[in-house]
Design a protein around this motif. Structure first.
Motif, mmCIF file in Angstrom:
data_model
loop_
_atom_site.group_PDB
_atom_site.id
_atom_site.type_symbol
_atom_site.label_atom_id
_atom_site.label_comp_id
_atom_site.label_asym_id
_atom_site.label_seq_id
_atom_site.Cartn_x
_atom_site.Cartn_y
_atom_site.Cartn_z
ATOM 1 N N ASP A 14 0.847 -1.199 0.000
ATOM 2 C CA ASP A 14 0.000 0.000 0.000
ATOM 3 C C ASP A 14 0.879 1.244 0.000
ATOM 4 O O ASP A 14 0.812 2.073 -0.899
ATOM 5 C CB ASP A 14 -0.984 -0.010 1.176
ATOM 6 N N ASN A 15 1.733 1.361 1.003
ATOM 7 C CA ASN A 15 2.714 2.445 1.050
ATOM 8 C C ASN A 15 3.998 1.922 1.678
ATOM 9 O O ASN A 15 3.960 1.268 2.728
ATOM 10 C CB ASN A 15 2.201 3.635 1.875
ATOM 11 N N LEU A 16 5.133 2.210 1.025
ATOM 12 C CA LEU A 16 6.404 1.696 1.517
ATOM 13 C C LEU A 16 7.501 2.669 1.107
ATOM 14 O O LEU A 16 7.492 3.207 0.005
ATOM 15 C CB LEU A 16 6.656 0.312 0.923
ATOM 16 N N GLU A 17 8.442 2.883 2.026
ATOM 17 C CA GLU A 17 9.559 3.783 1.731
ATOM 18 C C GLU A 17 10.851 3.162 2.270
ATOM 19 O O GLU A 17 10.894 2.722 3.417
ATOM 20 C CB GLU A 17 9.339 5.158 2.353
ATOM 21 N N ILE A 18 11.890 3.125 1.428
ATOM 22 C CA ILE A 18 13.169 2.536 1.804
ATOM 23 C C ILE A 18 14.274 3.551 1.530
ATOM 24 O O ILE A 18 14.345 4.118 0.437
ATOM 25 C CB ILE A 18 13.486 1.256 1.000
ATOM 26 N N SER A 19 15.141 3.751 2.498
ATOM 27 C CA SER A 19 16.346 4.559 2.301
ATOM 28 C C SER A 19 17.543 3.622 2.268
ATOM 29 O O SER A 19 17.738 2.825 3.195
ATOM 30 C CB SER A 19 16.508 5.579 3.428
ATOM 31 N N PHE A 20 18.340 3.700 1.200
ATOM 32 C CA PHE A 20 19.468 2.787 1.022
ATOM 33 C C PHE A 20 20.784 3.470 1.370
ATOM 34 O O PHE A 20 20.924 4.690 1.235
ATOM 35 C CB PHE A 20 19.528 2.289 -0.422
ATOM 36 N N ASP A 21 21.766 2.662 1.772
ATOM 37 C CA ASP A 21 23.117 3.161 2.024
ATOM 38 C C ASP A 21 23.939 3.069 0.741
ATOM 39 O O ASP A 21 23.537 2.441 -0.235
ATOM 40 C CB ASP A 21 23.777 2.358 3.142
ATOM 41 N N SER A 22 25.144 3.643 0.787
ATOM 42 C CA SER A 22 25.970 3.711 -0.418
ATOM 43 C C SER A 22 26.716 2.421 -0.709
ATOM 44 O O SER A 22 27.156 2.201 -1.828
ATOM 45 C CB SER A 22 26.968 4.864 -0.287
ATOM 46 N N GLY A 23 26.897 1.546 0.292
ATOM 47 C CA GLY A 23 27.687 0.343 0.099
ATOM 48 C C GLY A 23 26.857 -0.861 -0.271
ATOM 49 O O GLY A 23 26.058 -0.832 -1.215
ATOM 50 N N LEU A 24 27.030 -1.961 0.493
ATOM 51 C CA LEU A 24 26.332 -3.220 0.227
ATOM 52 C C LEU A 24 25.053 -3.279 1.038
ATOM 53 O O LEU A 24 25.073 -3.273 2.272
ATOM 54 C CB LEU A 24 27.235 -4.407 0.581
ATOM 55 N N ASN A 25 23.921 -3.309 0.335
ATOM 56 C CA ASN A 25 22.594 -3.368 0.964
ATOM 57 C C ASN A 25 22.018 -4.767 0.756
ATOM 58 O O ASN A 25 21.945 -5.256 -0.371
ATOM 59 C CB ASN A 25 21.658 -2.333 0.331
ATOM 60 N N ILE A 26 21.591 -5.401 1.854
ATOM 61 C CA ILE A 26 21.086 -6.766 1.816
ATOM 62 C C ILE A 26 19.572 -6.770 2.011
ATOM 63 O O ILE A 26 19.055 -6.103 2.912
ATOM 64 C CB ILE A 26 21.739 -7.619 2.922
ATOM 65 N N LEU A 27 18.850 -7.520 1.154
ATOM 66 C CA LEU A 27 17.418 -7.753 1.328
ATOM 67 C C LEU A 27 17.202 -9.240 1.561
ATOM 68 O O LEU A 27 17.620 -10.071 0.746
ATOM 69 C CB LEU A 27 16.624 -7.323 0.089
ATOM 70 N N THR A 28 16.563 -9.571 2.692
ATOM 71 C CA THR A 28 16.239 -10.964 2.981
ATOM 72 C C THR A 28 14.766 -11.066 3.341
ATOM 73 O O THR A 28 14.100 -10.058 3.580
ATOM 74 C CB THR A 28 17.093 -11.517 4.132
ATOM 75 N N GLY A 29 14.274 -12.283 3.409
ATOM 76 C CA GLY A 29 12.886 -12.537 3.766
ATOM 77 C C GLY A 29 12.439 -13.870 3.206
ATOM 78 O O GLY A 29 13.096 -14.440 2.323
ATOM 79 N N GLU A 30 11.335 -14.357 3.701
ATOM 80 C CA GLU A 30 10.815 -15.632 3.236
ATOM 81 C C GLU A 30 10.433 -15.559 1.756
ATOM 82 O O GLU A 30 10.098 -14.493 1.235
ATOM 83 C CB GLU A 30 9.582 -16.035 4.062
ATOM 84 N N THR A 31 10.450 -16.698 1.094
ATOM 85 C CA THR A 31 9.966 -16.768 -0.286
ATOM 86 C C THR A 31 8.512 -16.329 -0.336
ATOM 87 O O THR A 31 7.683 -16.791 0.448
ATOM 88 C CB THR A 31 10.103 -18.207 -0.816
ATOM 89 N N GLY A 32 8.196 -15.403 -1.247
ATOM 90 C CA GLY A 32 6.839 -14.898 -1.368
ATOM 91 C C GLY A 32 6.540 -13.699 -0.501
ATOM 92 O O GLY A 32 5.428 -13.156 -0.533
ATOM 93 N N ALA A 33 7.540 -13.249 0.283
ATOM 94 C CA ALA A 33 7.285 -12.112 1.176
ATOM 95 C C ALA A 33 7.117 -10.812 0.397
ATOM 96 O O ALA A 33 6.443 -9.885 0.856
ATOM 97 C CB ALA A 33 8.420 -11.971 2.180
#
Length: 557
Positions: A14-33
């Motif tokens: 619905d609404n989502l906001e992400i601020s990223f860093d300049s280096g290595l950014n990791i995204l994890t979570g269950e399959t289908g998340a």
């Protein structure tokens, strides 16, 4: 660098906001998340097509917005070419309405989807297991070689001179075509020019002649009315001037009684003097006005010539005819002397071509020297990631002597680069997409990007599950290489491996959240303790024991 990504009304978001860093950014979570959902939303501001059926709420529009730092990417020329305002911090926005209509913006300026895509490709490189197009693109392969050859100044000098050479080549072709046409039409141009030159036109002649003819045609009426006016003002027994003089005598007799009357008497005398001047001019014009049929015929004949020329050349004024005369003169000069200009430009182009070939030769020599280092470093990096039997061969061929207007010269010189690869011992080298699996291609791309990132500014790179098919120490090596890569550019990676997740500068967890009626995709940036717990779960499951927690702490250092 992608600083911030905002997503509204897309898939499970619905609404989502992400601020990223300049280096290595990791995204994890269950399959289908929803990790791939986030990438799908990001692809919309990179120019991908959209469908409203993927909206969270079918009654609202979907809005995706990304904020980028672009100062290092030398994009000012791109913004100028596309008539956009350049900002070091640039915002890309995409809006898709419920009926499927889409609008795109760069720094709040509307752009078409092609322009958005062209800019997006310079800012984000999304690489999945199946994304093989870029790695087989000859331009990308040449970019790899040039990055390692480290001859930016030489390459920029060549490109600048090549653009000028290409422009001059086009000008030469235009001159030849214009000269050929001018020669074919020379007799026609000369006839038209001679006709106009013989007419001896002047810019304001037509207006003066038309006024003179009007006067000649109405000379009787003009003379009659001028005589009448002169009679009323000067010659009649009760003419205006005589009556005004009498009025002056009356006022003169009253001056002694009132100073204001003296002033009025003076003004009246001035009026009488002005009227006498007017009457004298009327008399002069009347005496000069005569019926002159011979002159009227002469003026008529001259105007007839002018009107015929204007009608013939479809113009309305002598000024336009004189402009046409100048244009015809230029075409005649071009037909007569055009070959001289062509030969002069040809001589200059030959010199320019030799200079370009010399620069291209230097580029080729530098590239040839760089090939062994590229092959060696890529293969060493691949070996670290468990691909010990890989082989890479880079072929460098030339377009010199190619039968084209530019003689084989291209925007980057005379070279054609081809990367040939095999992931398995004893197998023939071939194009990379034909002999490597998705996971192998991902690791190959990681090796290549790691190499060129040491030498030049690259856009943000996103790896979508690059870890497929690796584990253990190989996974640890992949993570270390990503960590090194992130020292030179922003890396965002989706992973299921704790060895890779632990290397991240920032760690984001994607999850589903439910209420009574709806499922949502959410994301949060993990703090230190949350990272330990998440990596421990990746190691041993939802309820990690103390050994898993300790292992996670060790991975995080």
């Amino acid at each position: 660098m992608l600083q911030k990504l905002s997503i509204s009304n897309y898939a499970l978001i619905d609404n989502l906001e992400i601020s990223f860093d300049s280096g290595l950014n990791i995204l994890t979570g269950e399959t289908g998340a929803g990790k791939s959902i986030i990438l799908g939303a990001l692809s919309l501001i990179l120019g991908q097509r959209a469908e409203s059926r993927y909206f969270f709420n079918q009654q609202k529009k979907c809005v995706i917005e990304g904020t980028f730092k672009i100062g290092a990417f030398h994009l000012k020329q791109f913004f100028e070419d596309n008539d956009l305002d350049y900002e070091a911090e640039t915002v890309l926005r995409r809006e898709i309405s419920a009926d499927g209509k889409s609008r795109a913006f760069v720094n709040d300026t509307p752009v078409n989807l092609n322009s958005l895509k062209a800019l997006g490709e310079r800012l984000i490189d999304i690489h999945s297991q199946h994304a093989t197009l870029e790695i087989n693109d000859p331009e990308f392969q040449l970019l790899v070689v040039d990055a390692v050859a480290k001859h930016d100044d030489l390459l920029n000098e060549y490109r600048t001179k090549f653009r000028a050479y290409k422009k001059s080549t086009s000008k030469l072709q235009q001159l030849i075509e214009e000269s050929d046409k001018a020669k074919a039409d020379l007799d026609y141009y000369q006839f038209q020019f001679d006709e106009l030159e013989k007419a001896e036109l002047s810019a304001d002649e037509q207006e003066l002649l038309e006024q003179e003819l009007y006067s000649l045609n109405n000379a009787g009426e003009i003379k009659r009315n001028l005589l009448g006016a002169f009679y009323l003002m000067e010659e009649g027994e009760t003419s205006a001037i005589i009556q005004l003089r009498e009025a002056g005598h009356q006022l003169l007799a009253l001056e002694k009684f009132n100073p204001q009357i003296a002033e009025l008497h003076q003004r009246l005398n001035s009026a009488v003097i002005e009227l006498k001047d007017i009457a004298a001019e009327i008399e002069t014009i009347e005496q000069r006005t005569h019926t002159n049929e011979a002159r009227a015929e002469e003026v008529n004949a001259r105007l007839s010539i002018i009107y015929i020329l204007q009608k013939k050349h479809r113009v309305n004024t002598n000024a336009e005819l004189l402009q046409l005369q100048d244009e015809l003169s230029n075409k005649i000069q071009q037909a007569v002397f055009g070959d001289e200009a062509i030969e002069k430009l040809k001589t200059q182009l030959e010199a320019d071509k030799k200079e370009l070939e010399n620069l291209a030769g230097q580029l080729s020599a530098n590239r040839k020297k760089a090939l062994p280092a590229i092959e060696k470093q890529v293969l060493e990096t691949l070996a670290e990631m468990g691909m010990n039997n890989s082989n890479l061969k880079i072929e460098l061929s030339t377009t010199a002597g190619h039968n084209s207007p530019l003689g084989g010269l291209g925007a980057n010189g005379l070279d054609i680069v081809k990367f040939l690869f095999t992931a398995n011992k004893g197998h023939a080298l071939s194009e990379m997409s034909k002999v490597a699996s998705g996971g192998e291609l991902s690791r190959l791309m990681l090796s290549i990007k790691s190499l060129i990132a040491q030498n030049t500014a690259l856009p943000t790179i996103i790896f979508d599950e690059i870890d497929t098919g690796v584990s253990g120490e190989v996974a640890n090596q992949v993570g270390q290489i990503m960590e090194k890569l992130a020292a030179n550019l922003q890396v965002i990676t989706i992973t299921h491996l704790p060895q890779i997740a632990s290397k991240g500068q920032s760690h984001y967890f994607v999850y589903k959240d439910d209420d009574a009626a709806t499922t949502y995709t959410r994301i949060k940036q993990l703090n230190k303790d949350e990272r330990v717990l998440e990596i421990a779960k990746m190691l041993s499951g939802d309820k990690p024991g103390e050994s898993a927690l300790q292992n996670a702490r060790e991975l995080l250092g």
